[in-house]
Structures are given as structure tokens and as C-alpha cells.
Design an enzyme around this catalytic site. Sequence first.
Site: not given
Ligand SMILES: NC(=O)c1ccc[n+]([C@@H]2O[C@H](COP(=O)([O-])OP(=O)(O)OC[C@H]3O[C@@H](n4cnc5c(N)ncnc54)[C@H](O)[C@@H]3O)[C@@H](O)[C@H]2O)c1
Length: 282
Positions: A158, A171
Site C-alpha cells: 500500500s 495497517y
Molecule cells: N482500496 C484501497 O484504497 C487500498 C489501498 C492500498 C492497498 N489496498 C490493498 O489492496 C488489497 C485489496 O483490497 P481492495 O481494495 O480490493 O478491498 P476489498 O475490501 O474490496 O477486498 C479485499 C478482499 O479480501 C477479502 N478478505 C479479507 N480478509 C480475508 C481473509 N482473512 N481471508 C480471505 N479473504 C479475505 C475480503 O472479503 C475482500 O473480498 C488489500 O490487500 C488492501 O489492503 C487497498
Amino acid sequence: MVTPETSLDGKVALITGGARGQGRSHALALAERGADVAICDIAADIASVPYPMATTDDLVTTARAVEEAGGRCHTAIVDVRNAGAVDSFVADVESSLGSVDIAIANAGISAITPISTITPEEWSTVIDINLTGTLNVIRAVAPGMTERRSGRIITVSSMMGRSANPAICAYSASKWGVIGLTKSIALELAAFGVTVNAVAPGNIRTPMIENDWFIHMMRPDLDAPVFDDLAMPLASLHPMGVPWLEPEEITGAVLYLCSEAARHVTGTVIDVNAGASGAFTA
Ligand SMILES: NC(=O)c1ccc[n+]([C@@H]2O[C@H](COP(=O)([O-])OP(=O)(O)OC[C@H]3O[C@@H](n4cnc5c(N)ncnc54)[C@H](O)[C@@H]3O)[C@@H](O)[C@H]2O)c1
């Protein structure tokens, strides 16, 4: 960075947290380029996480979209904290689709955890999912990839894994940790033709930030804030001034890392954050 020419015919890709958000976007793009795709997700809410996780309906929706794009899709409900369950998932995928060529350790959660109030449970939930969950995926796919002397592993850090903000110690620590994990394993697997890289997204418009908890937390000054009210605070994190990016912009980086062009790219981090990288020192 978007590489529409990338052909992934005959490849098998595995994506954790694939039911929605960025994972869904990656799944679709990989299938459109010829890959068969395995997705898993916890598909259930988590006690100390204040916003909803994906649902089984989300998982089915992604699977249908992969199939409509021409790929076979294997789905499973897996909690990435459970190393045994991740091992079984990989074994099942190898039986149903074949050896895993691409693994994207994407599952993750967000958390606001001021040091004055953070509980041991909140800390360990974030570290267990974001950091140990990533390790569990790599641990499960690395032996097969090293034996076949081929494979692409992509982790998800991130912007907050390369910098910080107040009140996100868990985080931020988890996402900085993902980079250390990625670089160490990249060196370990380099001689086996397996690449290991991270993508580091900025603010991405997915349910991780488009949910009531996050919206209210970011705009405590408003009685009934909506997502668009986050435009100003979120834009302040992106020097290019756009408040958020779309999941497909991260998929562009993922496709590059899966492409032939990236066969000698390993141990690196690709930032997609509308300019925030300019302020990073490491
Ligand atoms: N959205 C943002 O702004 C952002 C920014 C930087 C990094 N990220 C990272 O990107 C990745 C994807 O996130 P996103 O933005 O698509 O959010 P999101 O919440 O839509 O997707 C995350 C998915 O992970 C699943 N999940 C959570 N815990 C889990 C577990 N223990 N086992 C299996 N599945 C699990 C959730 O059900 C969800 O479907 C994550 O690692 C997040 O930290 C997101």
C-alpha cells in the site's frame, strides 16, 4: 503499464480476496487474456473489522464474470490466516485447473488503530491477515513454482506500506512488512526463475474505502456524509489531486508483472498512487 498484448493462454492464476474489489478486477483481466483463475475469499464478516467483508454472492459474481470472459474458475471460501486451509486450496486448484503459474496474495483488511485504543485482537487480526496471510499464500505456492522453475508471485502492499499516517500503526506495519517479506523471498527464489514483486496502491475505489464506517470516520464533521465527501481528504494524499483510482489501474501493474516483459523484474515494488511516491525515501 497496461499491457493488452499480454497473452496468458494456458496459465493458471490464483487470487486471494478475489470476490470483489481489486481481486475481482485482476481475475477478469487475467481471464480475458486466456488464464484460468482460482479465487478464494473469507466471504464472511470478521469480528474486529468495522466494515463488511465480501459475501458468497460476490464470489459467485466474480466466478461468473471469469467464465463469461472465457476462463475456467475455481472458487473456495478460505481464510488466509489458516495456513492449512491455504495449502488445501492450492492443492485443490492444482487438481482442478493445473499447476499455479501466477499467485496474487491480495486479501487484506483496513484498520484505524490509534495507539491509545488499539487492542491486542485488532493488532493481531491486521497482522495475521495482511502479513501472515500473504506469507501463507507464498509458502503454499513456492515449492511447486521452484520445482517447475517458473512462476509469478505478486503481493499487495500500500501507499501506507511506504509512508505512514497517524492512527494506522497496524495497517502500516503490516504493509511495510509485506515489502520486506516480498524482497526477502524474491532473493530466495530468484535463482529458480520465480519472480516475487509487490504492488503498492494509493486510494482505490473499492468497498474497503467505499463503506459507511470509513466515510463517517473520514468526515466526522458531517451529519450524513456520502462517499463523494471524501474527495477532498483523499485527494490530499495524492499529489496529482485525484481522490481515488479505479481497481483497473492496479490491474495494469499486475498484468505487467505477469507479462513476458517482466520476466527479469523481481524484488521490486510498483507504486500506483497518483504521485505519492515522490515523497517516499525508501
Ligand atoms: N482500496 C484501497 O484504497 C487500498 C489501498 C492500498 C492497498 N489496498 C490493498 O489492496 C488489497 C485489496 O483490497 P481492495 O481494495 O480490493 O478491498 P476489498 O475490501 O474490496 O477486498 C479485499 C478482499 O479480501 C477479502 N478478505 C479479507 N480478509 C480475508 C481473509 N482473512 N481471508 C480471505 N479473504 C479475505 C475480503 O472479503 C475482500 O473480498 C488489500 O490487500 C488492501 O489492503 C487497498
